[in-house]
Motif scaffolding. Structure first.
Motif, PDB file in Angstrom:
ATOM      1  N   UNK A   1     -24.024 -47.370  16.072  1.00 33.86           N
ATOM      2  CA  UNK A   1     -24.911 -48.513  15.938  1.00 33.86           C
ATOM      3  C   UNK A   1     -25.329 -48.563  14.686  1.00 33.86           C
ATOM      4  N   UNK A   2     -25.925 -47.781  13.801  1.00 36.93           N
ATOM      5  CA  UNK A   2     -26.542 -47.809  12.508  1.00 36.93           C
ATOM      6  C   UNK A   2     -25.351 -48.214  11.385  1.00 36.93           C
ATOM      7  N   UNK A   3     -24.083 -47.472  11.493  1.00 39.23           N
ATOM      8  CA  UNK A   3     -23.105 -47.810  10.646  1.00 39.23           C
ATOM      9  C   UNK A   3     -22.572 -49.279  10.501  1.00 39.23           C
ATOM     10  N   UNK A   4     -22.747 -49.613  12.034  1.00 41.84           N
ATOM     11  CA  UNK A   4     -22.246 -50.997  12.205  1.00 41.84           C
ATOM     12  C   UNK A   4     -23.151 -52.086  11.551  1.00 41.84           C
TER      13      UNK A   4
ATOM     14  N   UNK B   1     -19.800 -54.753  -2.381  1.00 42.01           N
ATOM     15  CA  UNK B   1     -18.014 -54.182  -2.030  1.00 42.01           C
ATOM     16  C   UNK B   1     -18.017 -52.762  -2.393  1.00 42.01           C
ATOM     17  N   UNK B   2     -18.691 -52.319  -3.588  1.00 41.34           N
ATOM     18  CA  UNK B   2     -18.720 -50.940  -3.702  1.00 41.34           C
ATOM     19  C   UNK B   2     -19.190 -50.125  -2.603  1.00 41.34           C
ATOM     20  N   UNK B   3     -20.270 -50.434  -1.990  1.00 43.05           N
ATOM     21  CA  UNK B   3     -20.822 -49.770  -0.908  1.00 43.05           C
ATOM     22  C   UNK B   3     -20.065 -49.828   0.388  1.00 43.05           C
ATOM     23  N   UNK B   4     -19.135 -50.964   0.505  1.00 43.26           N
ATOM     24  CA  UNK B   4     -18.467 -51.082   1.775  1.00 43.26           C
ATOM     25  C   UNK B   4     -17.263 -50.086   1.628  1.00 43.26           C
ATOM     26  N   UNK B   5     -16.643 -50.082   0.272  1.00 37.14           N
ATOM     27  CA  UNK B   5     -15.543 -49.108   0.010  1.00 37.14           C
ATOM     28  C   UNK B   5     -15.862 -47.671   0.274  1.00 37.14           C
ATOM     29  N   UNK B   6     -17.170 -47.299  -0.276  1.00 31.92           N
ATOM     30  CA  UNK B   6     -17.484 -45.845   0.128  1.00 31.92           C
ATOM     31  C   UNK B   6     -17.739 -45.668   1.636  1.00 31.92           C
ATOM     32  N   UNK B   7     -18.167 -46.445   2.351  1.00 26.15           N
ATOM     33  CA  UNK B   7     -18.313 -46.317   3.796  1.00 26.15           C
ATOM     34  C   UNK B   7     -16.921 -46.296   4.339  1.00 26.15           C
TER      35      UNK B   7
ATOM     36  N   UNK C   1      -8.485 -48.041   7.273  1.00 26.75           N
ATOM     37  CA  UNK C   1      -9.350 -47.759   6.248  1.00 26.75           C
ATOM     38  C   UNK C   1      -8.709 -47.709   4.990  1.00 26.75           C
ATOM     39  N   UNK C   2      -7.557 -47.562   4.680  1.00 30.17           N
ATOM     40  CA  UNK C   2      -6.976 -47.646   3.523  1.00 30.17           C
ATOM     41  C   UNK C   2      -6.817 -49.311   2.925  1.00 30.17           C
ATOM     42  N   UNK C   3      -6.506 -50.184   4.154  1.00 29.02           N
ATOM     43  CA  UNK C   3      -6.412 -51.545   3.722  1.00 29.02           C
ATOM     44  C   UNK C   3      -7.798 -52.043   3.210  1.00 29.02           C
ATOM     45  N   UNK C   4      -8.919 -51.594   4.159  1.00 27.59           N
ATOM     46  CA  UNK C   4     -10.269 -52.292   3.952  1.00 27.59           C
ATOM     47  C   UNK C   4     -10.768 -51.643   2.289  1.00 27.59           C
ATOM     48  N   UNK C   5     -10.244 -50.238   2.242  1.00 27.95           N
ATOM     49  CA  UNK C   5     -10.759 -49.712   1.041  1.00 27.95           C
ATOM     50  C   UNK C   5     -10.068 -50.752  -0.122  1.00 27.95           C
ATOM     51  N   UNK C   6      -8.831 -50.968  -0.207  1.00 28.61           N
ATOM     52  CA  UNK C   6      -8.132 -51.469  -1.299  1.00 28.61           C
ATOM     53  C   UNK C   6      -8.854 -52.909  -1.331  1.00 28.61           C
ATOM     54  N   UNK C   7      -9.095 -53.798  -0.478  1.00 25.64           N
ATOM     55  CA  UNK C   7      -9.531 -54.795  -0.535  1.00 25.64           C
ATOM     56  C   UNK C   7     -11.140 -54.764  -1.080  1.00 25.64           C
ATOM     57  N   UNK C   8     -11.752 -53.964  -0.613  1.00 19.67           N
ATOM     58  CA  UNK C   8     -13.341 -53.813  -1.180  1.00 19.67           C
ATOM     59  C   UNK C   8     -13.182 -53.293  -2.856  1.00 19.67           C
TER      60      UNK C   8
ATOM     61  N   UNK D   1     -25.177 -51.672   9.175  1.00 18.54           N
ATOM     62  CA  UNK D   1     -24.921 -51.561   7.705  1.00 18.54           C
ATOM     63  C   UNK D   1     -23.903 -52.072   7.241  1.00 18.54           C
ATOM     64  N   UNK D   2     -22.677 -51.964   8.053  1.00 21.55           N
ATOM     65  CA  UNK D   2     -21.399 -53.083   7.807  1.00 21.55           C
ATOM     66  C   UNK D   2     -21.939 -54.507   7.907  1.00 21.55           C
ATOM     67  N   UNK D   3     -22.454 -54.940   8.969  1.00 24.59           N
ATOM     68  CA  UNK D   3     -22.808 -56.270   8.992  1.00 24.59           C
ATOM     69  C   UNK D   3     -23.350 -57.051   8.014  1.00 24.59           C
ATOM     70  N   UNK D   4     -24.289 -56.310   7.665  1.00 25.88           N
ATOM     71  CA  UNK D   4     -25.395 -56.395   6.274  1.00 25.88           C
ATOM     72  C   UNK D   4     -24.068 -56.747   5.233  1.00 25.88           C
ATOM     73  N   UNK D   5     -23.222 -55.741   5.162  1.00 22.00           N
ATOM     74  CA  UNK D   5     -22.010 -55.942   3.987  1.00 22.00           C
ATOM     75  C   UNK D   5     -21.536 -57.170   4.175  1.00 22.00           C
ATOM     76  N   UNK D   6     -21.091 -57.650   5.401  1.00 23.94           N
ATOM     77  CA  UNK D   6     -20.341 -58.983   5.711  1.00 23.94           C
ATOM     78  C   UNK D   6     -21.277 -59.962   4.999  1.00 23.94           C
ATOM     79  N   UNK D   7     -22.676 -60.058   5.019  1.00 26.08           N
ATOM     80  CA  UNK D   7     -23.338 -61.120   4.636  1.00 26.08           C
ATOM     81  C   UNK D   7     -23.233 -61.070   3.046  1.00 26.08           C
ATOM     82  N   UNK D   8     -23.463 -59.508   2.573  1.00 29.07           N
ATOM     83  CA  UNK D   8     -23.571 -59.407   1.210  1.00 29.07           C
ATOM     84  C   UNK D   8     -22.385 -59.391   0.246  1.00 29.07           C
TER      85      UNK D   8
END
Length: 117
Positions: free
Chosen positions: A46-49, A76-82, A102-109, A51-58
């Motif tokens: 839940x914590x990770x999710x 975007x850098x933080x999301x890439x790290x996650x 994960x690879x696709x999301x890493x490339x996008x971010x 943080x990801x939801x905040x990333x969606x906004x950010x």
């Protein structure tokens, strides 16, 4: 290039939104869909999710509203790290099907982070 970056930002945000929402607010459904959730404490998932939801906004709002737009590439850098840490987690568990996303999301971010810095 700006239009391409916006499209990638929105696509990344939507993918993160779906997965994060499921993990945070429909935990049991996520647990049925993704086996790894059974082996990780619920509070951590839940914590990770969240943080990801905040990333969606950010990844979208700072640049869209022109209020501290430099936050967008930082987020975007933080999301890439996650996502990178998630990929390493899945490699350790030999969950290769999960790594593709994960690879696709890493490339996008990373693309958004580089393009917006």
């Amino acid at each position: 290039m700006n239009i391409t970056l916006w499209v990638v930002q929105v696509v990344a945000a939507l993918v993160f939104l779906y997965g994060s929402w499921l993990k945070a607010f429909q935990y049991e459904k996520a647990r049925e869909s993704w086996g790894w959730i059974k082996d990780v404490p619920k509070a951590f998932v839940v914590f990770i999710s969240l943080v990801e939801l905040l990333g969606v906004l950010g990844i979208v709002l700072p640049l869209a509203t022109n209020i501290t737009p430099m936050l967008t590439p930082i987020v975007a850098t933080g999301l890439a790290a996650i996502v990178l840490f998630g990929a390493l987690f899945h490699v350790k568990r030999k969950e290769y099907r999960e790594i593709v996303l994960n690879i696709v999301l890493f490339a996008l971010t990373v693309f958004v982070a580089i393009g917006r810095f």
